[in-house]
Design an enzyme around this catalytic site. Sequence first.
Site, PDB file in Angstrom:
ATOM      1  CB  SER B 203      -0.928   0.011   1.210  1.00 41.52           C
ATOM      2  OG  SER B 203      -0.176   0.061   2.410  1.00 41.52           O
ATOM      3  CG  HIS B 231      -4.157  -1.752  -0.473  1.00 41.01           C
ATOM      4  ND1 HIS B 231      -4.660  -0.486  -0.278  1.00 41.01           N
ATOM      5  CD2 HIS B 231      -3.634  -2.144   0.714  1.00 41.01           C
ATOM      6  CE1 HIS B 231      -4.438  -0.116   0.974  1.00 41.01           C
ATOM      7  NE2 HIS B 231      -3.817  -1.102   1.594  1.00 41.01           N
ATOM      8  CE  LYS B 262      -6.911  -0.743   2.696  1.00 38.99           C
ATOM      9  NZ  LYS B 262      -7.360  -0.979   4.074  1.00 38.99           N
TER      10      LYS B 262
END
Lengths: 114, 416
Positions: B203, B231, B262
Amino acid sequence: MPLDKAPCEPLFRLIRMAEASPLQDSIGKIRMDRAETDARIRTLIEPFNKKGVAIGDDTTFANDLEFDSLTVMDFVAAIEDEFDIIISMNQQAEIENYGQLVDAVTRLADGAGA
Amino acid sequence: MSEGVSQADQEQELSGNSPDLFSKFDPLIQQREDLLSTGVTDPFGLVMEKVLSPTRAICNGRDTILLGTYNYMGMTFDPDVIAAGKDALDNYGSGTTGSRVLNGTYQGHKECEEALKEFYGMDHAMVFSTGYQANLGIISTMAGKGDYIVLDIDSHASIWDGCALGNAEVVPFKHNDIDALEKRLKRIPAGAGKLVVLEGVYSMLGDVAPLKDMVRVAKENGAMVLVDEAHSMGFIGEHGRGVAEAQGVIDQVDFIIGTFSKSVGTVGGFCVSNHPKFEVLRLVCRPYVFTASLPPSVVATAATSVRKLMQAGDKRAHLWENSRTLHSKLKGLGFTLGTDEPQSAIIAVIMPDLERGAAMWEALLHEGLYVNLARPPATPAGMTLLRCSLCAEHSAEQVETIVGMFERAGKAVGII
């Protein structure tokens, strides 16, 4: 179901490991290899010893040599490759000075630490 | 936030001259004071006063484009997701007040796990209260005393904390270095259990792991493999299953860890697996057992969002387009970026130091743009980063606006 087990054990892991450290085993044999291990590590540490600190057994990595975590990682990787060993994070936590490192590597390279 | 930590000189007095336990934080308190005394806005004290959409909020009274939210697929305001949450709130109440293994498993938690099993095409799914707890629980429980965890040195804090909570030997290797991984695996004593822990997208710099080779090396050496796809979920890979899918090795990955905070657009974490004994983890995994389960509205929004992400091919394509455009234009302006090519929806702009990083962050905020300021120790190699995460809901026009803001702020601060 372990609903009532207290989670205390991992907290004492490092202390317990330190107590169990077999650094004092078979002194005679280790002393022979220790000088050679010391010499090889002395060569490896040179590029990391940016300030040219005089290194003795009681030289600490964090304070005397001012190694940060990235330097530690690179230095440990260099030693691991040179001696074909693993120095796990758990073992690294016990090593504060140069003498302890030489002892640990001597032991690990001897196969005793595996 | 900053008021409470700006008193480095005020020691607590304890009897017997015992040290104040907070003294260890003095260097950090001093660093914050020095930074804030330059007059810069506290980069870690921002408040979103109103949130208008996945890409816009009111910050300090200003309409601000959000470019640092990890809200990759823009699901937070999806009408179906919101309707599912409201319905669950009405019908199941505001919270479960219980552990998953006691009174905290509702119909919605099972439906959420079913959605994940379908999304990944895997046999088992276990939902945790956060992604942090998923890593904490799975890693610390699976790798026990005498086992070895081999992990990338740039792993997320939740992975490191999972290692620290357990009793296994922890062996890090240089970031994304296949040889370093292989050497360490070969040095592990015969007979020891081995868990290799990798991430799909890292990330901080937004770079992708060479999972194809790493999973092969892990398997050749008898290791189980865990990949954190926090991610990449919803965005990378044909079905949005992540980097392991994109590189064709998802069937060899033993455990995938993910998050709802996310692309899914809510909060929570999970692990999916085909391991035949996986379900036993529900009984032995402490960060799963000893915490309250997610509220019904949260699992309802998560399940709805996960199912919609299965069909989100067009949004994935638009997000890639956004990532490519922003990457090439920032590079063209002369900024130093974390990767040579866009590899994910994260674009990290490398700052020369913390002071200019904070100044640039503030200049962007005044332009009306929010990005993440990331600094050591969260960042690799002591870097200060302005981390941008794109959203599938950013329009092409917004991306152009963002480029203009970066150009003006970069020139004002003297970075380009």
